[in-house]
Design a protein around this motif. Structure first.
Motif: not given
Length: 329
Positions: A223-229, A231-240, A291-297
Protein backbone atom coordinates in the motif's frame (compact mmCIF):
# COMPACT_ATOMS: atom_id res chain seq x y z
CA UNK A 1 23.96 15.82 -34.49
CA UNK A 2 23.62 13.02 -37.06
CA UNK A 3 25.99 10.85 -35.02
CA UNK A 4 23.96 11.50 -31.87
CA UNK A 5 20.72 10.51 -33.63
CA UNK A 6 22.27 7.33 -35.04
CA UNK A 7 23.75 6.44 -31.65
CA UNK A 8 20.38 7.06 -29.99
CA UNK A 9 18.60 4.78 -32.48
CA UNK A 10 21.22 2.07 -31.98
CA UNK A 11 20.84 2.26 -28.19
CA UNK A 12 17.05 2.05 -28.48
CA UNK A 13 17.33 -0.94 -30.82
CA UNK A 14 19.72 -2.69 -28.42
CA UNK A 15 17.34 -2.06 -25.51
CA UNK A 16 14.36 -3.43 -27.41
CA UNK A 17 16.34 -6.48 -28.46
CA UNK A 18 17.28 -7.15 -24.85
CA UNK A 19 13.67 -6.69 -23.77
CA UNK A 20 12.35 -9.07 -26.42
CA UNK A 21 15.07 -11.61 -25.68
CA UNK A 22 14.33 -11.57 -21.95
CA UNK A 23 10.62 -11.82 -22.63
CA UNK A 24 10.89 -14.80 -25.00
CA UNK A 25 13.23 -16.65 -22.62
CA UNK A 26 10.88 -16.02 -19.70
CA UNK A 27 7.83 -17.24 -21.65
CA UNK A 28 9.67 -20.44 -22.61
CA UNK A 29 10.72 -21.05 -18.98
CA UNK A 30 7.23 -20.43 -17.71
CA UNK A 31 5.64 -22.79 -20.22
CA UNK A 32 8.08 -25.52 -19.15
CA UNK A 33 7.20 -24.93 -15.48
CA UNK A 34 3.47 -25.05 -16.24
CA UNK A 35 3.85 -28.30 -18.15
CA UNK A 36 5.42 -29.90 -15.08
CA UNK A 37 2.76 -28.50 -12.76
CA UNK A 38 -0.07 -29.62 -15.02
CA UNK A 39 1.47 -33.07 -15.45
CA UNK A 40 1.45 -33.53 -11.66
CA UNK A 41 -2.18 -32.49 -11.43
CA UNK A 42 -4.60 -35.30 -12.40
CA UNK A 43 -7.61 -33.07 -11.74
CA UNK A 44 -6.54 -30.80 -14.63
CA UNK A 45 -7.11 -33.57 -17.17
CA UNK A 46 -10.36 -34.56 -15.49
CA UNK A 47 -11.72 -31.02 -15.62
CA UNK A 48 -10.99 -30.66 -19.33
CA UNK A 49 -12.41 -34.10 -20.09
CA UNK A 50 -15.64 -33.11 -18.37
CA UNK A 51 -15.73 -29.79 -20.24
CA UNK A 52 -15.34 -31.60 -23.57
CA UNK A 53 -18.42 -33.72 -22.83
CA UNK A 54 -20.57 -30.65 -22.09
CA UNK A 55 -21.25 -28.74 -25.32
CA UNK A 56 -21.77 -25.01 -24.99
CA UNK A 57 -25.34 -23.84 -25.58
CA UNK A 58 -25.39 -20.71 -27.70
CA UNK A 59 -27.72 -17.81 -27.12
CA UNK A 60 -29.98 -16.94 -30.03
CA UNK A 61 -29.82 -13.17 -30.10
CA UNK A 62 -32.79 -11.15 -31.15
CA UNK A 63 -32.92 -7.70 -32.65
CA UNK A 64 -30.49 -5.33 -30.95
CA UNK A 65 -31.64 -2.11 -29.36
CA UNK A 66 -29.98 1.12 -30.57
CA UNK A 67 -26.81 1.88 -28.60
CA UNK A 68 -25.20 5.27 -28.07
CA UNK A 69 -22.15 5.66 -30.32
CA UNK A 70 -20.01 6.75 -27.36
CA UNK A 71 -20.66 3.38 -25.72
CA UNK A 72 -19.18 1.63 -28.74
CA UNK A 73 -16.17 3.83 -29.35
CA UNK A 74 -13.72 1.35 -27.83
CA UNK A 75 -15.56 -1.94 -27.50
CA UNK A 76 -15.12 -4.52 -30.21
CA UNK A 77 -16.41 -8.05 -30.44
CA UNK A 78 -16.21 -9.91 -27.15
CA UNK A 79 -13.07 -12.03 -27.14
CA UNK A 80 -13.59 -15.72 -26.47
CA UNK A 81 -11.68 -16.74 -23.35
CA UNK A 82 -9.29 -19.72 -23.55
CA UNK A 83 -9.78 -22.92 -21.61
CA UNK A 84 -8.42 -22.56 -18.04
CA UNK A 85 -5.05 -24.09 -17.10
CA UNK A 86 -5.04 -25.49 -13.56
CA UNK A 87 -1.94 -26.36 -11.55
CA UNK A 88 -1.43 -28.14 -8.23
CA UNK A 89 -1.77 -24.76 -6.51
CA UNK A 90 -5.29 -24.31 -7.85
CA UNK A 91 -6.30 -27.78 -6.78
CA UNK A 92 -5.10 -27.09 -3.24
CA UNK A 93 -6.48 -23.57 -3.08
CA UNK A 94 -9.33 -22.99 -5.50
CA UNK A 95 -11.10 -26.28 -6.06
CA UNK A 96 -12.59 -29.07 -3.98
CA UNK A 97 -13.34 -27.67 -0.51
CA UNK A 98 -12.65 -24.07 -1.55
CA UNK A 99 -9.91 -21.58 -0.95
CA UNK A 100 -8.13 -21.90 2.39
CA UNK A 101 -5.15 -19.55 2.82
CA UNK A 102 -2.13 -20.96 4.59
CA UNK A 103 -1.87 -17.97 6.90
CA UNK A 104 -4.56 -16.01 8.64
CA UNK A 105 -4.40 -12.22 8.27
CA UNK A 106 -2.55 -10.44 11.05
CA UNK A 107 -5.05 -8.06 12.59
CA UNK A 108 -4.46 -5.29 15.09
CA UNK A 109 -5.33 -6.00 18.73
CA UNK A 110 -8.44 -3.81 18.62
CA UNK A 111 -9.73 -5.33 15.37
CA UNK A 112 -11.90 -8.41 14.97
CA UNK A 113 -11.84 -10.53 11.86
CA UNK A 114 -14.75 -10.16 9.47
CA UNK A 115 -16.83 -13.40 9.59
CA UNK A 116 -16.68 -15.50 6.42
CA UNK A 117 -19.20 -14.39 3.78
CA UNK A 118 -20.41 -11.59 6.04
CA UNK A 119 -20.56 -8.05 4.77
CA UNK A 120 -18.04 -5.75 6.50
CA UNK A 121 -19.51 -3.14 8.79
CA UNK A 122 -19.54 0.37 7.45
CA UNK A 123 -17.27 2.80 9.22
CA UNK A 124 -18.07 6.43 9.85
CA UNK A 125 -15.60 9.24 9.66
CA UNK A 126 -15.58 12.16 12.06
CA UNK A 127 -15.26 14.50 9.09
CA UNK A 128 -17.37 13.49 6.08
CA UNK A 129 -15.55 13.79 2.78
CA UNK A 130 -16.80 16.03 0.01
CA UNK A 131 -18.79 14.27 -2.72
CA UNK A 132 -16.73 13.46 -5.84
CA UNK A 133 -17.14 15.59 -8.94
CA UNK A 134 -19.36 14.13 -11.66
CA UNK A 135 -16.41 13.42 -13.95
CA UNK A 136 -14.08 11.87 -11.37
CA UNK A 137 -13.47 8.12 -11.21
CA UNK A 138 -15.12 7.83 -7.80
CA UNK A 139 -18.39 8.96 -9.38
CA UNK A 140 -18.15 6.61 -12.39
CA UNK A 141 -18.95 2.92 -12.68
CA UNK A 142 -16.13 1.13 -14.49
CA UNK A 143 -17.12 -1.01 -17.49
CA UNK A 144 -15.73 -4.15 -15.91
CA UNK A 145 -17.36 -6.86 -18.04
CA UNK A 146 -16.28 -5.07 -21.24
CA UNK A 147 -12.67 -4.99 -20.06
CA UNK A 148 -12.79 -8.51 -18.60
CA UNK A 149 -14.20 -10.12 -21.74
CA UNK A 150 -12.02 -8.14 -24.15
CA UNK A 151 -8.66 -7.68 -22.42
CA UNK A 152 -8.12 -10.47 -19.87
CA UNK A 153 -4.47 -11.45 -20.34
CA UNK A 154 -4.07 -8.83 -23.08
CA UNK A 155 -2.32 -5.43 -23.22
CA UNK A 156 -4.53 -2.34 -23.44
CA UNK A 157 -3.01 -0.13 -26.17
CA UNK A 158 -3.39 3.65 -26.30
CA UNK A 159 -5.04 5.22 -29.37
CA UNK A 160 -2.74 6.08 -32.30
CA UNK A 161 -0.70 9.18 -31.54
CA UNK A 162 -1.47 9.01 -27.82
CA UNK A 163 1.27 7.60 -25.60
CA UNK A 164 -0.73 7.67 -22.36
CA UNK A 165 -0.47 4.07 -21.10
CA UNK A 166 -2.49 4.46 -17.89
CA UNK A 167 -4.92 6.71 -19.73
CA UNK A 168 -5.53 3.84 -22.16
CA UNK A 169 -6.73 1.66 -19.28
CA UNK A 170 -8.91 4.47 -17.94
CA UNK A 171 -10.48 4.94 -21.39
CA UNK A 172 -11.27 1.24 -21.59
CA UNK A 173 -12.91 1.28 -18.15
CA UNK A 174 -14.65 4.65 -18.31
CA UNK A 175 -18.27 5.17 -19.42
CA UNK A 176 -17.45 8.80 -20.36
CA UNK A 177 -14.91 10.26 -22.76
CA UNK A 178 -12.78 12.46 -20.50
CA UNK A 179 -12.76 11.34 -16.87
CA UNK A 180 -10.54 13.06 -14.31
CA UNK A 181 -7.82 10.90 -12.78
CA UNK A 182 -4.30 11.06 -11.35
CA UNK A 183 -1.60 9.85 -13.71
CA UNK A 184 0.81 9.30 -10.82
CA UNK A 185 -1.24 7.13 -8.47
CA UNK A 186 -1.00 3.33 -8.68
CA UNK A 187 -4.40 3.00 -6.98
CA UNK A 188 -7.63 4.12 -8.62
CA UNK A 189 -10.95 4.23 -6.80
CA UNK A 190 -14.00 3.89 -9.07
CA UNK A 191 -17.60 3.87 -7.92
CA UNK A 192 -17.80 0.08 -8.26
CA UNK A 193 -14.19 -1.11 -7.89
CA UNK A 194 -10.55 -0.43 -7.06
CA UNK A 195 -7.93 -0.76 -9.82
CA UNK A 196 -4.29 -1.45 -8.93
CA UNK A 197 -1.44 -0.58 -11.33
CA UNK A 198 1.79 -2.50 -10.74
CA UNK A 199 5.18 -2.38 -12.45
CA UNK A 200 6.55 -5.93 -12.32
CA UNK A 201 9.84 -5.36 -14.19
CA UNK A 202 12.22 -2.80 -15.65
CA UNK A 203 12.37 -1.35 -19.18
CA UNK A 204 14.80 -4.09 -20.26
CA UNK A 205 12.29 -6.80 -19.45
CA UNK A 206 13.88 -8.02 -16.21
CA UNK A 207 11.25 -8.99 -13.64
CA UNK A 208 11.45 -7.76 -10.06
CA UNK A 209 11.85 -10.43 -7.37
CA UNK A 210 9.03 -11.77 -5.21
CA UNK A 211 6.19 -10.13 -7.11
CA UNK A 212 4.31 -13.21 -8.35
CA UNK A 213 4.29 -16.54 -6.47
CA UNK A 214 2.52 -19.91 -6.57
CA UNK A 215 2.70 -20.39 -10.35
CA UNK A 216 1.43 -16.86 -10.97
CA UNK A 217 -1.66 -17.32 -8.80
CA UNK A 218 -0.60 -14.82 -6.10
CA UNK A 219 0.99 -11.39 -6.07
CA UNK A 220 2.69 -9.34 -3.34
CA UNK A 221 1.53 -5.71 -3.17
CA UNK A 222 2.42 -2.77 -0.93
CA UNK A 223 0.00 0.00 0.00
CA UNK A 224 0.97 3.65 -0.08
CA UNK A 225 2.91 4.88 3.00
CA UNK A 226 0.10 7.20 4.09
CA UNK A 227 -2.52 4.42 4.04
CA UNK A 228 -3.58 2.35 7.06
CA UNK A 229 -6.40 0.02 8.12
CA UNK A 230 -8.79 2.97 8.40
CA UNK A 231 -8.25 4.07 4.78
CA UNK A 232 -11.43 3.40 2.75
CA UNK A 233 -9.50 1.88 -0.15
CA UNK A 234 -7.67 -0.52 2.21
CA UNK A 235 -10.99 -1.52 3.77
CA UNK A 236 -12.32 -2.28 0.29
CA UNK A 237 -9.31 -4.49 -0.42
CA UNK A 238 -9.55 -6.34 2.90
CA UNK A 239 -13.28 -6.96 2.36
CA UNK A 240 -12.55 -9.13 -0.70
CA UNK A 241 -11.10 -11.83 1.57
CA UNK A 242 -14.58 -12.93 2.72
CA UNK A 243 -16.26 -12.64 -0.70
CA UNK A 244 -17.36 -15.69 -2.68
CA UNK A 245 -16.11 -15.12 -6.21
CA UNK A 246 -17.44 -16.40 -9.50
CA UNK A 247 -15.51 -19.36 -10.84
CA UNK A 248 -13.38 -19.04 -13.96
CA UNK A 249 -15.55 -21.74 -15.55
CA UNK A 250 -18.62 -19.50 -15.25
CA UNK A 251 -16.72 -16.56 -16.75
CA UNK A 252 -15.50 -18.82 -19.55
CA UNK A 253 -19.02 -20.11 -20.27
CA UNK A 254 -20.42 -16.57 -20.40
CA UNK A 255 -17.74 -15.43 -22.86
CA UNK A 256 -18.65 -18.48 -24.96
CA UNK A 257 -22.28 -17.27 -24.90
CA UNK A 258 -23.48 -20.22 -22.84
CA UNK A 259 -27.10 -19.41 -22.00
CA UNK A 260 -26.84 -21.27 -18.68
CA UNK A 261 -23.95 -19.13 -17.39
CA UNK A 262 -24.82 -16.88 -14.43
CA UNK A 263 -25.16 -13.15 -14.94
CA UNK A 264 -21.96 -11.17 -14.55
CA UNK A 265 -21.57 -9.28 -11.28
CA UNK A 266 -18.96 -6.57 -10.73
CA UNK A 267 -15.93 -7.64 -8.69
CA UNK A 268 -14.44 -4.87 -6.50
CA UNK A 269 -10.66 -5.34 -7.03
CA UNK A 270 -8.75 -5.54 -10.34
CA UNK A 271 -5.09 -5.72 -11.39
CA UNK A 272 -3.18 -4.14 -14.28
CA UNK A 273 0.53 -5.02 -14.65
CA UNK A 274 3.34 -4.02 -17.01
CA UNK A 275 7.05 -3.83 -17.56
CA UNK A 276 8.24 -0.26 -17.03
CA UNK A 277 7.33 1.88 -20.04
CA UNK A 278 5.15 -0.80 -21.66
CA UNK A 279 1.40 -1.20 -22.07
CA UNK A 280 -0.59 -2.47 -19.09
CA UNK A 281 -1.82 -6.07 -19.27
CA UNK A 282 -5.16 -6.70 -17.60
CA UNK A 283 -4.61 -9.47 -15.03
CA UNK A 284 -8.18 -9.85 -13.87
CA UNK A 285 -9.73 -10.02 -10.42
CA UNK A 286 -7.87 -9.97 -7.10
CA UNK A 287 -8.83 -11.43 -3.74
CA UNK A 288 -6.88 -10.68 -0.57
CA UNK A 289 -5.22 -13.67 1.12
CA UNK A 290 -3.49 -11.95 4.07
CA UNK A 291 -1.77 -8.74 5.08
CA UNK A 292 0.47 -7.33 7.77
CA UNK A 293 -0.61 -3.92 9.17
CA UNK A 294 2.60 -3.72 11.22
CA UNK A 295 4.74 -3.21 8.14
CA UNK A 296 5.11 0.26 6.73
CA UNK A 297 3.92 0.46 4.06
CA UNK A 298 1.38 -2.31 4.62
CA UNK A 299 2.17 -5.56 2.80
CA UNK A 300 -0.56 -7.62 1.13
CA UNK A 301 -0.66 -11.07 -0.45
CA UNK A 302 -3.43 -11.36 -3.01
CA UNK A 303 -4.74 -14.18 -5.15
CA UNK A 304 -5.33 -13.78 -8.87
CA UNK A 305 -8.81 -15.25 -9.22
CA UNK A 306 -8.37 -15.66 -12.98
CA UNK A 307 -4.90 -17.25 -12.89
CA UNK A 308 -6.10 -20.44 -14.67
CA UNK A 309 -7.21 -18.32 -17.64
CA UNK A 310 -4.21 -15.99 -17.53
CA UNK A 311 -1.73 -18.86 -17.84
CA UNK A 312 -2.78 -19.32 -21.46
CA UNK A 313 -1.69 -15.75 -22.29
CA UNK A 314 1.85 -15.13 -23.52
CA UNK A 315 1.44 -11.51 -22.46
CA UNK A 316 0.89 -12.68 -18.88
CA UNK A 317 3.66 -15.28 -19.06
CA UNK A 318 5.94 -12.48 -20.29
CA UNK A 319 5.36 -10.64 -17.00
CA UNK A 320 5.79 -13.39 -14.43
CA UNK A 321 8.70 -15.60 -13.38
CA UNK A 322 7.55 -19.06 -12.36
CA UNK A 323 10.68 -20.22 -10.57
CA UNK A 324 11.27 -23.95 -10.14
CA UNK A 325 11.47 -23.44 -6.37
CA UNK A 326 7.94 -22.07 -6.43
CA UNK A 327 6.62 -25.41 -7.60
CA UNK A 328 7.41 -27.00 -4.23
CA UNK A 329 5.69 -24.42 -2.03
Amino acid sequence: HDYARIHSRASLSATMNEYERNREERIARNKAVLERLIASNPAHAALHAAAAKSPIKRVHKGKREPVDENDLRRSGRVRRLPAPVYTTFDIHDDLGDGFKPAKRPKMSADKSETPSRAKPKATTSSRPSAPPSANSLKALKARLWDVYSTYLGEPIPPPPGDGGLKAAVVRALSPVSNPKFSKMSGIQEWKNCVALYVNVGDKNGNTYENVFTRAGSQITWFAQPRQNEESPVIQSIVATRSMAEESVEDAWRRAEEDETAPKYEDWPLHLFCRMEGCEYVYCGRLKMVDYDPRKHPMKFNMRLVDAPLLRTSEHFLGLVDLADADEKK
